[in-house]
Design an enzyme around this catalytic site. Structure first.
Site: not given
Length: 156
Positions: A108, A120
């Site tokens: 998250e 990411y």
């Protein structure tokens, strides 16, 4: 600089960095890091310059060994050392560990953390959804992101 597994004495510095990096989102105290470092299913790494911890990151392996999944728990870089690739170096190591057993990875990330999201995505993570009010007490939303296992990424 050196990358090494974090040890119990490093928990204090990790907690100090958490306070700086995540002040409005319930930063982890030293005791949480102590528990995480000692857990048999976690991997916590740090980037050190001598004895100085500059960055840290950790993940847990979930599920059975023959079909594992991983969850990134935390990653942080000392504000004085950000934008130098230290987060990427940690992610290289964590993703190599997940790829070593062909595991999918979840995480998250705050929806407003554009630098982390971009990093990411460079590692193959994709946004799966939004968790409203995920971070407390700030109430900030989080993207749930996943990275397929190595065999899935290779079409096997």
């Amino acid at each position: 600089m050196e990358i090494r597994r974090l040890a119990l004495p490093d928990a204090t510095r990790c907690a100090e960095l958490e306070e700086q990096l995540f002040p409005g989102d319930n930063p982890w105290p030293r005791d949480i890091f102590l528990v995480e470092f000692a857990a048999p299913h976690t991997l916590y790494l740090g980037v050190f310059d001598g004895d100085d911890l500059l960055a840290y990151g950790g993940m847990a392996m979930l599920g059975p060994r023959d079909d594992p999944e991983f969850e990134i728990h935390t990653i942080g870089v000392d504000p004085e050392h950000q934008r130098r690739g230290l987060g990427r170096v940690l992610m290289d190591q964590l993703m190599a560990a997940a790829d070593g057993v062909d595991g999918q990875v979840f995480l998250e990330v705050r929806t407003d953390n554009e630098a982390a999201i971009a990093m990411y995505e460079r590692f193959g993570f994709v946004r799966q959804g939004i968790r409203r009010n995920y971070y407390q007490p700030s109430g900030a939303d989080a993207y749930t992101m996943t990275r397929p296992s190595q065999s899935e990424r290779n079409g096997q």
